[in-house]
Scaffold this active site. Structure first.
Site, PDB file in Angstrom:
ATOM      1  N   TYR A  11       4.920   3.329   8.063  1.00 19.00           N
ATOM      2  CA  TYR A  11       3.696   3.939   7.213  1.00 19.00           C
ATOM      3  C   TYR A  11       2.461   3.182   7.822  1.00 19.00           C
ATOM      4  CZ  TYR A  11       0.674   4.319   3.160  1.00 19.00           C
ATOM      5  OH  TYR A  11      -0.361   4.820   2.398  1.00 19.00           O
ATOM      6  N   VAL A  52      13.551  -5.273  17.497  1.00 20.57           N
ATOM      7  CA  VAL A  52      12.613  -6.474  17.893  1.00 20.57           C
ATOM      8  C   VAL A  52      13.509  -7.535  18.303  1.00 20.57           C
ATOM      9  CG1 VAL A  52      10.612  -7.875  17.209  1.00 20.57           C
ATOM     10  CG2 VAL A  52      10.985  -5.549  16.357  1.00 20.57           C
ATOM     11  N   ALA A  72       7.070  -4.684  12.591  1.00 22.76           N
ATOM     12  CA  ALA A  72       8.458  -4.386  12.264  1.00 22.76           C
ATOM     13  C   ALA A  72       9.098  -5.369  11.327  1.00 22.76           C
ATOM     14  CB  ALA A  72       9.272  -4.351  13.577  1.00 22.76           C
ATOM     15  N   TYR A 139      11.278 -12.706   0.773  1.00 14.86           N
ATOM     16  CA  TYR A 139      10.324 -11.762   1.631  1.00 14.86           C
ATOM     17  C   TYR A 139       9.134 -12.511   2.094  1.00 14.86           C
ATOM     18  CZ  TYR A 139       6.591  -8.415   2.634  1.00 14.86           C
ATOM     19  OH  TYR A 139       5.646  -7.720   2.954  1.00 14.86           O
TER      20      TYR A 139
END
Length: 324
Positions: A11, A52, A72, A139
């Site tokens: 996005y 990555v 990413a 996270y």
């Protein structure tokens, strides 16, 4: 400049890629497409389907990249608690591989998509860059670990880095030809696109977690920023990468909007009813989270121009309808 964008099929990454191309830069996108769609990558960018973790194959001394925009990574806080190793691998280990490749290739500019989840429970409102960092989920911890790594690397090298910390990105970017780039997460976890699913008849009701918070209307207050404004701040940061320095900026509204304010804005913009189902609070949800962006405005010369909640919702709805 020749620039590498990781997660450029996502996005925010796709919008930044579009703006970079429009500004005349040469852009290479690396994305493993595990959760993104290649159709999101703007025309004019080269797409390399790769993780990555293996970026050293692309980011070589011979490739002569001038800088990297690093988007990413996995973004679901709930998933990060259920599958922490997956997030440590995709967010932290991959970022360390990127830093190593940049060092070996003498690539000296990095703009990192960090998160306000680094702060955890707010110690002040609006949150400033000096607020205590104490993430409450995996996270946020993975992103904060990367920020720490970037700080130490810049101190020991000529790397100049900027980390952007933001909350809820919404809306859609309108390209010069009228096409749009918007949210296409799978699975979707964000408030506005979930509510638009209800408007479109794909869900029976919008689930609102808690209406008994110590806020004016009892619902959580959160920050919302238009994706184009956010992307423009990242471009400003390209010139803000100073050798040997790691600079951190919050990007936010300064006030935030309650969940019920967002719901009402969606009703007004779409002209459709939006039934709401009140459910119990989710554990760990603070009553209010919103950030000050004074530092970004002052030091990066960033001036957001799409701060209206109705503008944000309206662009999201237009994009939603364009997808059929």
């Amino acid at each position: 400049m020749k620039l590498l964008v990781t997660g450029g099929a996502g996005y925010v990454g796709a919008v930044v890629t579009r703006l970079l191309i429009d500004a005349g830069h040469e852009v290479v996108v690396i994305d493993d497409l595990s959760r993104n769609d290649a159709a999101q990558v703007p025309d004019g960018a080269e797409l390399i389907t790769e993780r990555v973790q293996d970026v050293a194959k692309i980011l070589t001394p011979q490739a002569r990249f001038d800088g990297v925009f690093h988007f990413a990574g996995l973004i679901s806080a709930g998933e990060s608690m259920a599958e922490p190793l997956l997030h440590w691998d995709n967010n932290t280990r991959a970022s360390l591989a990127l830093l190593t490749a940049m060092h070996d290739a003498d690539c000296r500019r990095l703009i990192f998509s960090s998160t306000a989840a680094c702060y955890g429970e707010p110690s002040e409102l609006p949150l400033t860059e000096g607020a205590q960092t104490n993430p409450v989920n995996t996270y946020g911890a993975t992103k904060l670990a990367v920020d720490h790594a970037i700080t130490t690397v810049t101190r020991a090298s000529k790397l100049g880095a900027v980390s952007m910390r933001y909350f809820n990105v919404a809306g859609a970017h309108v390209n010069a030809d009228g096409s749009m780039i918007g949210e296409r997460h799978d699975p979707e976890t964000h408030l506005i696109p979930l509510a638009l699913d209800v408007v479109a008849g794909k869900r029976a009701a919008f689930r609102l977690f808690g209406d008994d918070y110590p806020t004016p209307d009892g619902t959580c207050i959160r920050d919302y920023i238009h994706v184009t404004d956010l992307a423009e701040a990242h471009l400003n940061a390209l010139d803000g990468c100073l050798p040997g320095e790691h600079r951190i900026f919050n990007l936010g509204s300064g006030t935030g909007f309650s969940n019920l304010q967002v719901v009402e804005a969606i009703r007004e913009v779409t002209g459709h009813p939006l039934p709401v189902e009140i459910t119990p609070r989710r554990p760990g949800d603070p009553a209010a989270l919103y950030a000050s962006s004074d530092r970004a405005r002052t030091e990066l010369g960033w001036t957001p121009s799409r701060e209206s909640l109705h503008r944000i919702v309206g662009d999201a709805w237009t994009f939603y309808q364009s997808r059929g």
